[in-house]
Design an enzyme around this catalytic site. Structure first.
Site, PDB file in Angstrom:
ATOM      1  N   SER A 196       0.850  -1.192   0.000  1.00  0.00           N
ATOM      2  CA  SER A 196       0.000   0.000   0.000  1.00  0.00           C
ATOM      3  C   SER A 196       0.878   1.231   0.000  1.00  0.00           C
ATOM      4  O   SER A 196       2.018   1.201   0.501  1.00  0.00           O
ATOM      5  CB  SER A 196      -0.904   0.022   1.235  1.00  0.00           C
ATOM      6  OG  SER A 196      -1.567   1.271   1.359  1.00  0.00           O
ATOM      7  N   TYR A 234      -2.162  -0.337   9.912  1.00  0.00           N
ATOM      8  CA  TYR A 234      -2.223  -0.843   8.541  1.00  0.00           C
ATOM      9  C   TYR A 234      -0.959  -0.439   7.782  1.00  0.00           C
ATOM     10  O   TYR A 234      -0.337  -1.264   7.099  1.00  0.00           O
ATOM     11  CB  TYR A 234      -3.472  -0.288   7.855  1.00  0.00           C
ATOM     12  CG  TYR A 234      -3.655  -0.729   6.425  1.00  0.00           C
ATOM     13  CD1 TYR A 234      -4.108  -2.009   6.126  1.00  0.00           C
ATOM     14  CD2 TYR A 234      -3.403   0.145   5.372  1.00  0.00           C
ATOM     15  CE1 TYR A 234      -4.295  -2.411   4.815  1.00  0.00           C
ATOM     16  CE2 TYR A 234      -3.582  -0.246   4.054  1.00  0.00           C
ATOM     17  CZ  TYR A 234      -4.039  -1.525   3.781  1.00  0.00           C
ATOM     18  OH  TYR A 234      -4.214  -1.916   2.472  1.00  0.00           O
ATOM     19  N   LYS A 251       1.973  -2.805   6.056  1.00  0.00           N
ATOM     20  CA  LYS A 251       2.290  -2.748   4.634  1.00  0.00           C
ATOM     21  C   LYS A 251       3.764  -2.383   4.409  1.00  0.00           C
ATOM     22  O   LYS A 251       4.370  -2.800   3.417  1.00  0.00           O
ATOM     23  CB  LYS A 251       1.358  -1.773   3.920  1.00  0.00           C
ATOM     24  CG  LYS A 251      -0.088  -2.245   3.880  1.00  0.00           C
ATOM     25  CD  LYS A 251      -0.203  -3.623   3.236  1.00  0.00           C
ATOM     26  CE  LYS A 251      -1.645  -4.086   3.106  1.00  0.00           C
ATOM     27  NZ  LYS A 251      -1.762  -5.386   2.404  1.00  0.00           N
TER      28      LYS A 251
END
Length: 268
Positions: free
Chosen positions: A159, A172, A176
């Protein structure tokens, strides 16, 4: 006749039931009942690959297999971080197709939104288990079952949040970033027989990312130099490239697919 005209003529000559010629290649794609994972599966099936897709929702997985074509796809329900599910998925793919040329680690979760100072550590552990450890588990299994002896390619869906600060989705983003480093490690260790690359998307229009643009899509899209948010097909095309012969001299890279939004990081 131009290439566009040739492509249009080929499409016109194709009957509705036509399928592309079987490539002989097989992909295992995690978290692929919808969204980016399904977009990747669709792109690979369109070029003639067969796919084994996984997902937590059995009904959604069955619907995805039907859309992809039961002659080209199978579904294995389960949670990506469950080691037993990982083994079952790989074994099912081998039983059905006899090989796993490509692995696309797409399964991911982001159950929390807020500042890092308030992050529940148990939630952080869950995010890493699903987003990173599961990817390593699937990579180990596909390596042992097929790729070590036969070669192939792995694509990890990272990401933009993994290579830049992203307020309120820090857990998150950390996971990533770890996915990007996992890509480097595996690319080094699995060379020269397996190529390992990652894709770092910005916001893609999926249910997973809906909270980031819902009710303000035009405003969100306006901040992108290319004027729109991503769609799953954008990532599907990138994954198709990274698993093709055209990328045969590319490994250990993270391909940013972001509509140009990262360009704005240097603009005051």
């Amino acid at each position: 006749m131009t290439q566009q005209t040739q492509d249009e003529q080929a499409q016109a000559d194709r009957t509705p039931g036509d399928r592309p010629r079987d490539s002989g290649k097989v992909a295992l794609i995690t978290g692929a009942s919808r969204g980016i994972g399904y977009g990747v599966a669709e792109a690979l099936v369109a070029r003639g690959d067969r796919v084994c897709i996984t997902g937590r929702n059995e009904d959604a997985l069955k619907e995805a297999v039907e859309r992809l074509g039961a002659d080209r796809a199978i579904g294995v329900p389960g949670k990506a971080h469950d080691e037993a599910h990982q083994v079952i998925a790989v074994e099912r793919a081998m039983e059905a197709f006899g090989r796993i040329d490509f692995l696309v680690n797409n399964a991911g979760t982001n159950p929390v939104f807020g500042p890092m100072a308030d992050l529940d550590l148990n939630v952080a552990r869950k995010v890493f288990e699903t987003n990173v450890v599961s990817a390593l588990g699937f990579a180990q299994l596909t390596w042992k079952f097929w790729q070590k002896a036969n070669g192939g390619a792995i694509v990890n869906i990272a990401s933009l949040a993994g290579i830049s600060a992203s307020p309120f989705i820090g857990a998150y983003g950390m996971s990533k970033a770890a996915m990007v480093n996992l890509t480097l490690q595996l690319a080094h260790e699995f060379a020269p027989v397996v190529r390992v690359n990652a894709i770092a998307p910005a916001v893609v229009k999926t249910r997973f990312a809906q909270a980031l643009y819902e009710g303000r899509e035009a405003e969100a899209a306006a901040s992108y130099p290319l004027g729109r948010l991503g769609v799953p097909e954008d990532i599907g095309g990138a994954a198709a490239f990274l698993t093709s012969d055209q990328s045969d001299w590319i490994t250990g890279q993270t391909l940013v697919v972001d509509g140009g939004i990262f360009l704005n990081a240097g603009v005051s």
